[in-house]
Design a protein around this motif. Structure first.
Motif, PDB file in Angstrom:
ATOM      1  N   ALA A 161       0.790  -1.204   0.081  1.00 41.60           N
ATOM      2  CA  ALA A 161       0.106  -0.086   0.084  1.00 41.60           C
ATOM      3  C   ALA A 161       0.836   1.381   0.100  1.00 41.60           C
ATOM      4  O   ALA A 161       1.733   1.532   0.860  1.00 41.60           O
ATOM      5  CB  ALA A 161      -0.820   0.088   1.176  1.00 41.60           C
ATOM      6  N   ALA A 162       0.779   2.358  -0.853  1.00 42.82           N
ATOM      7  CA  ALA A 162       1.199   3.431  -0.945  1.00 42.82           C
ATOM      8  C   ALA A 162       0.854   4.254   0.357  1.00 42.82           C
ATOM      9  O   ALA A 162      -0.305   4.123   0.698  1.00 42.82           O
ATOM     10  CB  ALA A 162       1.108   3.982  -2.169  1.00 42.82           C
ATOM     11  N   GLU A 163       1.742   5.237   0.489  1.00 43.27           N
ATOM     12  CA  GLU A 163       1.347   6.220   1.673  1.00 43.27           C
ATOM     13  C   GLU A 163       0.266   7.044   1.059  1.00 43.27           C
ATOM     14  O   GLU A 163       0.273   7.509  -0.265  1.00 43.27           O
ATOM     15  CB  GLU A 163       2.576   6.932   2.002  1.00 43.27           C
ATOM     16  CG  GLU A 163       3.507   5.970   2.805  1.00 43.27           C
ATOM     17  CD  GLU A 163       4.460   6.685   3.603  1.00 43.27           C
ATOM     18  OE1 GLU A 163       4.885   8.093   3.345  1.00 43.27           O
ATOM     19  OE2 GLU A 163       5.486   6.249   4.034  1.00 43.27           O
ATOM     20  N   GLY A 164      -0.615   7.785   1.838  1.00 43.69           N
ATOM     21  CA  GLY A 164      -1.644   8.596   1.304  1.00 43.69           C
ATOM     22  C   GLY A 164      -3.007   8.045   2.158  1.00 43.69           C
ATOM     23  O   GLY A 164      -3.199   6.978   2.656  1.00 43.69           O
ATOM     24  N   ALA A 165      -3.794   9.360   2.175  1.00 47.45           N
ATOM     25  CA  ALA A 165      -5.080   8.953   2.893  1.00 47.45           C
ATOM     26  C   ALA A 165      -6.187   9.396   1.668  1.00 47.45           C
ATOM     27  O   ALA A 165      -5.982  10.083   0.700  1.00 47.45           O
ATOM     28  CB  ALA A 165      -5.324  10.234   3.825  1.00 47.45           C
ATOM     29  N   HIS A 166      -7.403   8.719   1.996  1.00 44.47           N
ATOM     30  CA  HIS A 166      -8.435   8.942   0.905  1.00 44.47           C
ATOM     31  C   HIS A 166      -9.140  10.245   1.643  1.00 44.47           C
ATOM     32  O   HIS A 166      -9.587  10.382   2.468  1.00 44.47           O
ATOM     33  CB  HIS A 166      -9.365   7.779   1.233  1.00 44.47           C
ATOM     34  CG  HIS A 166     -10.738   7.982   0.461  1.00 44.47           C
ATOM     35  ND1 HIS A 166     -11.834   8.371   1.004  1.00 44.47           N
ATOM     36  CD2 HIS A 166     -10.778   7.454  -1.169  1.00 44.47           C
ATOM     37  CE1 HIS A 166     -12.645   8.381  -0.122  1.00 44.47           C
ATOM     38  NE2 HIS A 166     -12.248   7.847  -1.104  1.00 44.47           N
ATOM     39  N   ALA A 196      -3.841  -0.392  -3.977  1.00 43.80           N
ATOM     40  CA  ALA A 196      -2.789  -0.165  -3.444  1.00 43.80           C
ATOM     41  C   ALA A 196      -1.878   0.797  -3.916  1.00 43.80           C
ATOM     42  O   ALA A 196      -0.922   1.371  -3.247  1.00 43.80           O
ATOM     43  CB  ALA A 196      -2.071  -1.560  -3.579  1.00 43.80           C
ATOM     44  N   VAL A 197      -1.811   0.903  -5.333  1.00 50.11           N
ATOM     45  CA  VAL A 197      -1.012   2.233  -5.913  1.00 50.11           C
ATOM     46  C   VAL A 197      -1.672   3.509  -5.642  1.00 50.11           C
ATOM     47  O   VAL A 197      -0.900   4.481  -5.410  1.00 50.11           O
ATOM     48  CB  VAL A 197      -1.113   1.705  -7.153  1.00 50.11           C
ATOM     49  CG1 VAL A 197      -0.146   2.792  -8.126  1.00 50.11           C
ATOM     50  CG2 VAL A 197      -0.203   0.539  -7.758  1.00 50.11           C
ATOM     51  N   ALA A 198      -3.013   3.385  -5.589  1.00 51.12           N
ATOM     52  CA  ALA A 198      -3.562   4.901  -5.270  1.00 51.12           C
ATOM     53  C   ALA A 198      -4.751   4.913  -4.094  1.00 51.12           C
ATOM     54  O   ALA A 198      -5.794   4.784  -4.482  1.00 51.12           O
ATOM     55  CB  ALA A 198      -4.175   5.346  -6.822  1.00 51.12           C
ATOM     56  N   PRO A 199      -4.096   5.400  -2.972  1.00 48.81           N
ATOM     57  CA  PRO A 199      -5.198   5.042  -1.851  1.00 48.81           C
ATOM     58  C   PRO A 199      -6.252   6.126  -2.212  1.00 48.81           C
ATOM     59  O   PRO A 199      -7.482   6.035  -1.523  1.00 48.81           O
ATOM     60  CB  PRO A 199      -4.262   5.463  -0.754  1.00 48.81           C
ATOM     61  CG  PRO A 199      -3.136   5.989  -1.421  1.00 48.81           C
ATOM     62  CD  PRO A 199      -2.753   5.585  -2.674  1.00 48.81           C
ATOM     63  N   ASN A 200      -6.119   7.351  -2.853  1.00 45.24           N
ATOM     64  CA  ASN A 200      -6.906   8.389  -2.877  1.00 45.24           C
ATOM     65  C   ASN A 200      -7.876   8.020  -4.073  1.00 45.24           C
ATOM     66  O   ASN A 200      -7.879   8.961  -5.259  1.00 45.24           O
ATOM     67  CB  ASN A 200      -6.371   9.804  -2.842  1.00 45.24           C
ATOM     68  CG  ASN A 200      -7.320  10.872  -2.722  1.00 45.24           C
ATOM     69  OD1 ASN A 200      -8.374  10.749  -2.063  1.00 45.24           O
ATOM     70  ND2 ASN A 200      -7.147  11.933  -3.408  1.00 45.24           N
ATOM     71  N   THR A 201      -8.681   6.883  -4.043  1.00 48.33           N
ATOM     72  CA  THR A 201      -9.471   6.695  -5.140  1.00 48.33           C
ATOM     73  C   THR A 201     -10.730   6.146  -4.679  1.00 48.33           C
ATOM     74  O   THR A 201     -10.804   5.646  -3.915  1.00 48.33           O
ATOM     75  CB  THR A 201      -8.861   5.574  -5.976  1.00 48.33           C
ATOM     76  OG1 THR A 201      -8.306   4.510  -5.314  1.00 48.33           O
ATOM     77  CG2 THR A 201      -7.723   5.863  -6.869  1.00 48.33           C
ATOM     78  N   ASP A 202     -11.699   6.500  -5.535  1.00 43.42           N
ATOM     79  CA  ASP A 202     -13.247   5.789  -5.266  1.00 43.42           C
ATOM     80  C   ASP A 202     -13.122   4.861  -6.283  1.00 43.42           C
ATOM     81  O   ASP A 202     -13.440   5.231  -7.558  1.00 43.42           O
ATOM     82  CB  ASP A 202     -14.235   6.850  -5.536  1.00 43.42           C
ATOM     83  CG  ASP A 202     -14.201   7.746  -3.990  1.00 43.42           C
ATOM     84  OD1 ASP A 202     -13.975   7.253  -2.910  1.00 43.42           O
ATOM     85  OD2 ASP A 202     -14.437   8.978  -4.219  1.00 43.42           O
ATOM     86  N   ILE A 203     -13.205   3.506  -6.241  1.00 47.58           N
ATOM     87  CA  ILE A 203     -13.430   2.559  -7.075  1.00 47.58           C
ATOM     88  C   ILE A 203     -14.700   1.940  -7.275  1.00 47.58           C
ATOM     89  O   ILE A 203     -15.285   1.398  -6.017  1.00 47.58           O
ATOM     90  CB  ILE A 203     -12.308   1.136  -6.696  1.00 47.58           C
ATOM     91  CG1 ILE A 203     -10.804   1.871  -6.422  1.00 47.58           C
ATOM     92  CG2 ILE A 203     -12.203   0.104  -7.825  1.00 47.58           C
ATOM     93  CD1 ILE A 203      -9.913   0.920  -5.926  1.00 47.58           C
TER      94      ILE A 203
END
Length: 478
Positions: free
Chosen positions: A152-157, A216-223
């Motif tokens: 998991a990459a660092e970052g918040a949603h 995992a690559v982009a935590p700030n996503t709505d999938i």
């Protein structure tokens, strides 16, 4: 003659679609699968021209049945195409459909005068490949303690700035919310995860695995995951365009559409069944990130190959797969100038199922003694070793069974694709860029990574949290 794996998958797909007789094309090759007895045309004047031309051709040939030529039903709403029956779908065998071939030949002169294609086979669109009709291999269990790869990459949603990613694939497994990275994932449930014996069915979990890679690559996503390909990971071209429209209509056009499915068709002008969708996509701001397929071939694979057409270069990004070390192309990956970027696609680790308790899976295909594509490293053709149910007719050997307990390791351009989609989404978040097509160009312009694929040096995107998997010579079969 199509290879063994293709025949095995053909039988599996045909059983899942018993009311749709299928054939291999062209002529028992492994290039594509299509519906017997029908051709695909645009509705309206094109359909009338095709009907009249084919009927006249069949009347002149006593071996063909003119009475079969008729519309198969009303056109779809937005795709603007219809099926025309030109023969008996139940006639002949799986090695091809001569009547469909006759119909296509009858239109060649008419198409030449019109200056455009009027008719095509009704191809089967599947999970990135028709030689395999599946990902590059079957999933293998991976220990939870080892984590995912990429990690998991660092970052918040942040709901106010999250990048919208739409995954059109198989649906979400019932326990997907037990995987923390998928906390901001919504969508359709997987249809029938297990068979009557409680054994995991082939292809299920494909969409969940992909969503886990994006997150995992982009935590700030709505999938959002749509269960468009639930029937053995496949759908007819005549239905595919309409399903794509339905997927975007339900939640609106996303920033990024991640698609790990397609087909070759022996042509360089795209798929008739998605023509209307691709035109509308071109007028949106959505970026289509599409898998190049797992045929080990340079033959264009659609919709990914739209990336090589001048009118779609800004709209579509085609993705091939690198092997475990990320330095060279994976043996199964399609390749050629129409594949615009490559990313790791061999032995990635993500969520599958079994978080609520172990779930059994029986392998469907046996591994090979040597790489099917002539590569010399220990590729997915050979390792990890297992015996599969479909490869052992008559029960001459017992298929191997494994248990999934959350994570899986899996290979294919299917999975290189969401890594690229995730990297573009991460770039958008980091740079506060709202246009995914602009983000794609800026990210690729700044990228200094390259790999070697079939002797060519190609752009390669490797997520910062991805860990290379050691590549070793193939082990001898015991």
């Amino acid at each position: 003659m199509a290879p063994q794996r293709f025949h095995e998958q053909f039988e599996q797909i045909q059983r899942s679609m018993p009311d749709t007789p299928l054939a291999m094309g062209p002529d028992d090759s492994a290039e594509f699968i299509y519906e017997k007895g029908y051709v695909l045309v645009r509705d309206g004047e094109d359909a009338r021209v095709v009907e009249d031309t084919v009927r006249a051709h069949f009347t002149a040939d006593p071996d063909l049945v003119q009475d079969h030529v008729r519309r198969a039903g009303p056109r779809t709403n937005r795709s603007g195409i219809t099926r025309i029956q030109v023969g008996d779908p139940g006639a002949g065998d799986r090695s091809g459909d001569p009547t469909v071939a006759h119909a296509l030949r009858a239109l060649r002169e008419t198409e030449g005068r019109a200056g455009r294609r009027l008719v095509s086979r009704n191809h089967l669109v599947g999970i990135t490949g028709d030689v395999n009709s599946c990902p590059g291999d079957e999933p293998a269990p991976a220990p939870l303690a080892d984590g995912t790869n990429p990690t998991a990459a660092e970052g918040a949603h942040d709901p106010s700035s999250a990048v919208g990613v739409l995954v059109i694939d198989t649906g979400l497994m019932h326990d997907y919310r037990s995987f923390p990275l998928l906390a901001h994932t919504e969508g359709d449930a997987q249809v029938q995860e297990c068979d009557e014996q409680g054994v995991l069915r082939q292809y299920v979990g494909h969409g969940t695995f992909i969503a886990g890679l994006v997150a995992a690559v982009a935590p700030n996503t709505d999938i959002t995951v749509r269960n468009t390909l639930h029937d053995a990971g496949a759908i007819l071209e005549s239905e595919f365009g309409e399903k794509l429209f339905e997927a975007v209509d339900e939640g609106g056009w996303p920033d990024i559409l991640s698609l790990s499915a397609g087909t070759s068709n022996g042509r360089t002008d795209g798929l008739l069944g998605v023509e209307a969708f691709m035109r509308e996509l071109r007028d949106q701001r959505t970026l289509l990130v599409a898998a190049a397929g797992n045929n080990g071939s340079a033959t264009p694979f659609w919709p990914a190959a739209y990336a090589d057409r001048p009118d779609y270069q800004d709209v579509v990004l085609s993705v091939g797969a690198l092997r475990g070390d990320g330095e060279f192309g994976a043996c199964f990956s399609n390749h050629g100038g129409w594949v615009k970027v490559y990313a790791p696609g061999e032995r990635l680790t993500s969520a599958l199922t079994g978080f609520d308790g172990p779930v059994p899976y029986v392998y469907q295909h046996s591994t090979y003694d040597a790489c099917r594509y002539g590569f010399g490293y220990s590729c997915t053709c050979q390792s990890p070793r297992h015996t599969g149910l479909l490869s052992e007719p008559g029960g001459t050997a017992k298929p191997d069974q494994v248990m999934f307990e959350g994570y899986a390791q899996w290979s294919g351009t299917s999975f290189a694709t969401p890594l690229v989609a995730g990297m573009i989404a991460a770039h958008m978040s980091a740079q506060a860029e709202r246009d995914p097509r602009v983000a794609r160009y800026k990210m690729l312009a700044a990228n200094s990574g390259y790999a070697e694929v079939r002797g060519a040096h190609v752009p390669a995107l490797r997520p910062p949290t991805w860990r290379p998997v050691p590549v070793t010579p193939p082990a001898p079969r015991s």
